[in-house]
Structures are given as structure tokens and as C-alpha cells.
Design a protein around this motif. Structure first.
Motif, short mmCIF file in Angstrom:
data_model
loop_
_atom_site.label_atom_id
_atom_site.label_comp_id
_atom_site.label_asym_id
_atom_site.label_seq_id
_atom_site.Cartn_x
_atom_site.Cartn_y
_atom_site.Cartn_z
N VAL A 62 0.84 -1.20 0.00
CA VAL A 62 0.00 0.00 0.00
C VAL A 62 0.87 1.25 0.00
O VAL A 62 0.64 2.20 -0.76
CB VAL A 62 -0.96 0.00 1.22
CG1 VAL A 62 -1.59 1.37 1.43
CG2 VAL A 62 -2.04 -1.06 1.04
N ARG A 63 1.91 1.24 0.81
CA ARG A 63 2.78 2.42 0.89
C ARG A 63 3.48 2.65 -0.45
O ARG A 63 3.58 3.79 -0.93
CB ARG A 63 3.80 2.25 2.02
CG ARG A 63 3.16 2.40 3.40
CD ARG A 63 4.13 2.07 4.52
NE ARG A 63 5.24 3.00 4.63
CZ ARG A 63 5.21 4.16 5.28
NH1 ARG A 63 4.11 4.53 5.88
NH2 ARG A 63 6.28 4.94 5.34
N ALA A 64 3.94 1.56 -1.06
CA ALA A 64 4.59 1.71 -2.37
C ALA A 64 3.58 2.22 -3.39
O ALA A 64 3.89 3.11 -4.21
CB ALA A 64 5.18 0.37 -2.81
N GLY A 81 2.09 9.46 -6.27
CA GLY A 81 2.49 10.83 -5.96
C GLY A 81 1.88 11.35 -4.67
O GLY A 81 1.91 12.56 -4.42
N LEU A 82 1.32 10.45 -3.86
CA LEU A 82 0.70 10.89 -2.60
C LEU A 82 1.71 10.80 -1.45
O LEU A 82 2.67 10.02 -1.51
CB LEU A 82 -0.53 10.03 -2.29
CG LEU A 82 -1.60 10.00 -3.38
CD1 LEU A 82 -2.72 9.03 -3.01
CD2 LEU A 82 -2.17 11.39 -3.62
N GLU A 83 1.43 11.56 -0.41
CA GLU A 83 2.37 11.64 0.71
C GLU A 83 1.84 10.85 1.91
O GLU A 83 0.67 11.00 2.32
CB GLU A 83 2.55 13.12 1.10
CG GLU A 83 3.70 13.38 2.02
CD GLU A 83 3.69 14.82 2.54
OE1 GLU A 83 4.23 15.05 3.62
OE2 GLU A 83 3.11 15.71 1.85
N LEU A 84 2.70 10.01 2.46
CA LEU A 84 2.31 9.17 3.60
C LEU A 84 2.44 9.95 4.91
O LEU A 84 3.33 10.79 5.05
CB LEU A 84 3.22 7.94 3.67
CG LEU A 84 3.11 7.00 2.47
CD1 LEU A 84 4.36 6.14 2.35
CD2 LEU A 84 1.87 6.13 2.60
N ALA A 106 0.52 3.19 -12.18
CA ALA A 106 1.78 3.24 -11.41
C ALA A 106 1.61 2.68 -10.00
O ALA A 106 2.48 1.94 -9.51
CB ALA A 106 2.28 4.69 -11.34
N GLY A 107 0.50 3.00 -9.36
CA GLY A 107 0.27 2.53 -7.99
C GLY A 107 0.18 1.02 -7.94
O GLY A 107 0.82 0.35 -7.11
N VAL A 108 -0.62 0.48 -8.84
CA VAL A 108 -0.82 -0.97 -8.86
C VAL A 108 0.51 -1.67 -9.19
O VAL A 108 0.87 -2.68 -8.57
CB VAL A 108 -1.92 -1.35 -9.88
CG1 VAL A 108 -1.94 -2.85 -10.13
CG2 VAL A 108 -3.28 -0.88 -9.38
N ALA A 109 1.25 -1.12 -10.13
CA ALA A 109 2.52 -1.75 -10.52
C ALA A 109 3.50 -1.77 -9.35
O ALA A 109 4.15 -2.80 -9.07
CB ALA A 109 3.13 -1.00 -11.71
N ALA A 110 3.58 -0.66 -8.63
CA ALA A 110 4.51 -0.60 -7.50
C ALA A 110 4.09 -1.57 -6.39
O ALA A 110 4.93 -2.26 -5.79
CB ALA A 110 4.58 0.82 -6.96
N GLY A 131 7.20 -10.08 -4.17
CA GLY A 131 8.40 -10.45 -3.44
C GLY A 131 9.58 -9.58 -3.73
O GLY A 131 10.66 -9.79 -3.23
N GLY A 132 9.38 -8.56 -4.58
CA GLY A 132 10.46 -7.64 -4.90
C GLY A 132 10.98 -6.93 -3.67
O GLY A 132 12.15 -6.64 -3.54
N LYS A 133 10.03 -6.66 -2.73
CA LYS A 133 10.43 -5.96 -1.51
C LYS A 133 9.68 -6.62 -0.36
O LYS A 133 8.47 -6.48 -0.23
CB LYS A 133 10.06 -4.49 -1.63
CG LYS A 133 10.44 -3.67 -0.43
CD LYS A 133 10.18 -2.19 -0.71
CE LYS A 133 10.48 -1.32 0.50
NZ LYS A 133 9.53 -1.47 1.60
N GLU A 134 10.39 -7.40 0.40
CA GLU A 134 9.76 -8.14 1.50
C GLU A 134 9.49 -7.21 2.68
O GLU A 134 10.31 -6.35 2.98
CB GLU A 134 10.69 -9.28 1.94
CG GLU A 134 10.19 -10.13 3.09
CD GLU A 134 8.84 -10.78 2.83
OE1 GLU A 134 7.97 -10.69 3.70
OE2 GLU A 134 8.66 -11.37 1.74
N GLY A 135 8.31 -7.40 3.29
CA GLY A 135 7.97 -6.58 4.47
C GLY A 135 8.96 -6.82 5.59
O GLY A 135 9.35 -7.95 5.85
N GLY A 136 9.39 -5.75 6.23
CA GLY A 136 10.36 -5.89 7.31
C GLY A 136 9.74 -6.03 8.65
O GLY A 136 8.56 -6.00 8.82
#
Ligand SMILES: Cc1ncc(COP(=O)(O)O)c(C=O)c1O
Length: 394
Positions: free
Chosen positions: A283-285, A291-294, A378-382, A389-394
Motif C-alpha cells: 500500500v505504501r509503495a 504521488g501521494l504523501e504518507l 503506477a500505484g498498482v505496478a509498485a 516479493g520484490g520488496k519483502e515486508g520488514g
């Protein structure tokens, strides 16, 4: 983009931080014929529920079950451990932390507030300094929120707990939107009272509150003089010994809980928590790529809910209306005193990658309807990259 869907859906895509979607087996369990709550069938059910709750609370203590929303559980924590006039430190990082402090005040506690800016977590060092000023050790309890639903921030509970332990006050924890979704070790972390609610990561409808208390908290109850009746722990414990509740419980929700606890056990707490972290990261990605700010920084970002600043000139109410009416997707607005407007995407409980991807797509379409130049896809792709699995949750 009107006309994407013309089906009238009863079950919208629910991306709010509670109540959360309910899995079909749990919905079915709720419709079982009612049983007598003072019968051997209920006794067996009750025993199974408490054992399952102890597993998720990570405690050997009795877990008390109340038919109420989560706030009832918080009320029980206050009235069973404190007396009018007791000094209490209310540590708040948002609306729900404020409310916990308000609750203690309503019962006559002398509440001192330690508020952190919205969007940040409580700093254990600042809490330590504040408690160090209490040389006489008269602060009886510290109120803390595990996961602040209004800002999408998770507190560092082990570190905060250690600070409170050093002082000696009781630590009362609102874990309503954090338990199960995020690690919480009641016994190992020395938490005195932990409160949870059914409508969050438990994946059952609203209506049950769960409360566990440490030995110290039970001892505090002996001298606590705040008025209590419905939420009296002693009555609950007495009835729990015969595997009942003092008052008529929401029997259908008990069936739902039985089913949900089985689902939770089957998936396993570690896997559930990894799933929540992955959904959070996706969701954050996704919103970042739009272009939104968290609101929350990465190190304190909640695994249950993500708060996002509204783009300049767009109202959160209008965005939510479009999402619901055109795209059958329900998200939450902001709560409390945010300087800038926000919206919140819940991703806790019975939520998977597809739910989040469809939510992000709906968000993109709604923002474009509102005239924002959001890059298509872009949002869905990220988010997809994170989920793949490109970026595993920490
Ligand atoms: C952190 C937190 N505390 C308290 C509450 C209040 O719970 P309830 O509405 O079930 O009384 C909520 C509900 O969203 C919450 O998220």
C-alpha cells in the motif's frame, strides 16, 4: 471513469481499519442455531475460545470476554485497576490515545497527558524522562496505544514497556487494532493489561472485547475503588471458572470467534504478521507511486492501516464518495485534529494482495475522476512488485 461497474454490490470492498471483512466460514458460523449460554455445549465452546485467545494474546493469564465494543474493554482496564484521584500518565499519539486518557479522566483519575505529534510514535526516552520526574512513584498507571488507528502509527511496545517497568507503574495497553496484525507478547513484554476488539484482525464482526490482566493488575484490583458492575473482572473470572460469562454473551459472535480462531491457528501468527507487513509495504509503495504523501515514516508505519495526506485542493469526503459510489470501495477519512486532511486505507484481518491491488486501482481511478494527474497503473505496478516479493515486508 463512470460506468466501470454497474452491478449493485451488497459487499463493497472494505478497506477501512475496522470493522473488517468477515470470511465466509465465519459468516456461516454466526448463523448457527443459538444454544443455551448456560449449557455443556457452551462450556465446551467457551473453553476453546479462551484457549485460542490466550494463544493470540501470548499469555498464560485468563482472557476475559465481554460483549461490548473495544472501548468497553478499555473501560474495564481503568475501573478495575484504579481509584478516583489516582495519577495516570496518558501517552497519546492520536485520537485513540486521547480517548483512553479521556476515559480515565471520566472515572476521576488525575490524568497527565504526554502527547506526541500525529504521525509519529511515542519516544521511549521522552516517556522515561517524564516518569523520572515522578520521584515519589505516585503515577499508578501508564496508558498506551499499541497501534494508533487514527494516524497509522505503531508504537515500539517492548521499548516502552521496559521504560514503564523501570518506573513500576501499571502498563495498560490498547491493542484493539494491533493485536494479531502486529507482534505483541503480553507475558514476555510484561504488559499489565491488554485490550483487543473483535472487529479488527480477529476477522469477526464488532461486538466482543477481550481483556487480559497480569498478576500485578489483578492485585491492583483488590484496592481499586472506581465504580464497576458490568465490567467487573472479578465477576468475569468467577464465571469463567465455570466456563460462562456473568451476563448473556453474544452467542453468535462466540461461534464466529471459534471459527476465526481456527483460521488464525491454521495460518499461524507469524505468517499473518508477515502478510500484514507485506500488505502495508504494498500500500505504501502504491500510494507513493501515485504521488501521494504518507503520514507515517517507514520505521513506525502500522501494519494495519495506512494514513495518507490528501492532495492539495481535494476533499477526502468527495474522494470517499466517488470510491464508494463508482468503484464499490470503502476507505476511511481522517480523525481528530490533523492540520492537513488525510484518508486512511485499512489492510487488516481478512485482506489479501488482490484486495489491496483493487483498492489501489479504485483509488487511482477516483483521483483521476477528481482531475488529478495520477500516472495510470503506477500505484498498482509498485504494489504488485512488493507483493511479488520484490520488496519483502520488514
Ligand atoms: C486503537 C483503537 N482504540 C480504540 C478503538 C475503539 O474501539 P471500539 O470502537 O470497538 O469501541 C478503536 C476502534 O477503531 C481503535 O482502533
Amino acid at each position: 471513469m463512470e460506468g466501470t461497474t454497474n452491478l449493485s454490490r451488497e459487499d463493497k470492498i472494505l478497506l477501512i481499519p475496522g470493522p473488517t471483512p468477515v470470511p465466509t466460514p465465519v459468516l456461516r458460523a454466526q448463523s448457527r442455531p443459538i444454544i443455551n449460554h448456560r449449557s455443556p455445549e457452551f462450556h465446551a465452546l467457551f473453553e476453546e475460545l479462551i484457549a485460542g485467545l490466550q494463544e493470540v494474546f501470548r499469555t498464560q493469564q485468563e482472557v476475559l470476554l465481554f460483549t461490548s465494543s473495544g472501548t468497553g474493554g478499555l473501560e474495564s482496564a481503568i475501573v478495575n485497576t484504579l481509584s478516583p484521584g489516582d495519577r495516570v500518565l496518558g501517552v497519546s499519539i492520536g485520537t485513540f490515545g486521547d480517548r483512553f486518557a479521556d476515559l480515565a479522566e471520566a472515572y476521576g483519575a488525575q490524568v497527565e497527558r504526554l502527547n506526541f505529534p500525529h504521525g509519529t510514535a511515542a519516544d521511549p526516552e521522552v516517556v522515561r524522562e517524564r516518569l523520572a520526574q515522578d520521584r515519589q512513584g505516585t503515577v499508578r498507571a501508564v496508558l498506551l496505544t499499541h497501534n494508533e488507528t487514527s494516524t497509522g502509527v505503531i508504537n515500539d511496545l517492548p521499548a516502552l514497556s521496559q521504560v514503564v517497568r523501570e518506573h513500576g507503574a501499571l502498563l495498560l495497553v490498547d491493542a484493539i487494532s494491533g493485536l494479531i496484525a502486529a507482534p505483541l507478547e503480553m507475558d514476555a513484554w510484561g504488559l499489565d493489561v491488554v485490550v483487543a476488539g473483535s472487529q479488527k484482525a480477529f476477522m469477526i464482526p464488532p461486538g466482543l472485547a477481550f481483556v487480559a490482566a497480569s498478576e500485578r493488575a489483578w492485585q491492583a484490583r483488590e484496592s481499586a475503588r472506581m465504580p464497576r458492575f458490568y465490567f467487573d473482572w472479578e465477576a468475569a473470572r468467577k464465571y469463567a471458572a465455570r466456563r460462562e460469562t456473568p451476563f448473556t454473551p453474544a452467542v453468535s459472535l462466540c461461534f464466529a470467534l471459534q471459527e476465526a480462531l481456527q483460521l488464525i491457528r491454521a495460518e499461524g501468527l507469524e505468517r499473518i504478521q508477515a502478510r500484514h507487513r507485506r500488505l502495508r509495504d504494498a500500500v505504501r509503495a502504491g500510494v507513493g507511486a501515485m504521488g501521494l504523501e504518507l503520514v507515517a515514516a517507514e520505521e513506525c508505519a502500522s501494519p494495519s492501516v495506512t494514513a495518507v495526506y490528501m492532495p492539495e485542493g481535494v476533499s477526502s469526503k468527495e474522494l470517499r464518495q466517488i470510491l464508494s459510489q463508482r468503484y464499490q470501495t470503502v476507505i476511511a477519512g481522517g480523525r481528530g485534529q490533523f492540520v492537513r486532511e488525510i484518508f486512511r486505507l485499512g489492510h487488516l484481518g481478512w485482506v489479501d494482495g488482490m484486495t489491496v491491488l483493487s483498492g489501489l486501482l479504485a483509488l487511482e481511478m477516483a483521483l483521476r475522476d477528481l482531475g488529478l494527474a495520477v500516472p495510470a497503473g503506477a500505484g498498482v505496478a509498485a504494489a504488485r512488485e512488493v507483493l511479488a516479493g520484490g520488496k519483502e515486508g520488514g
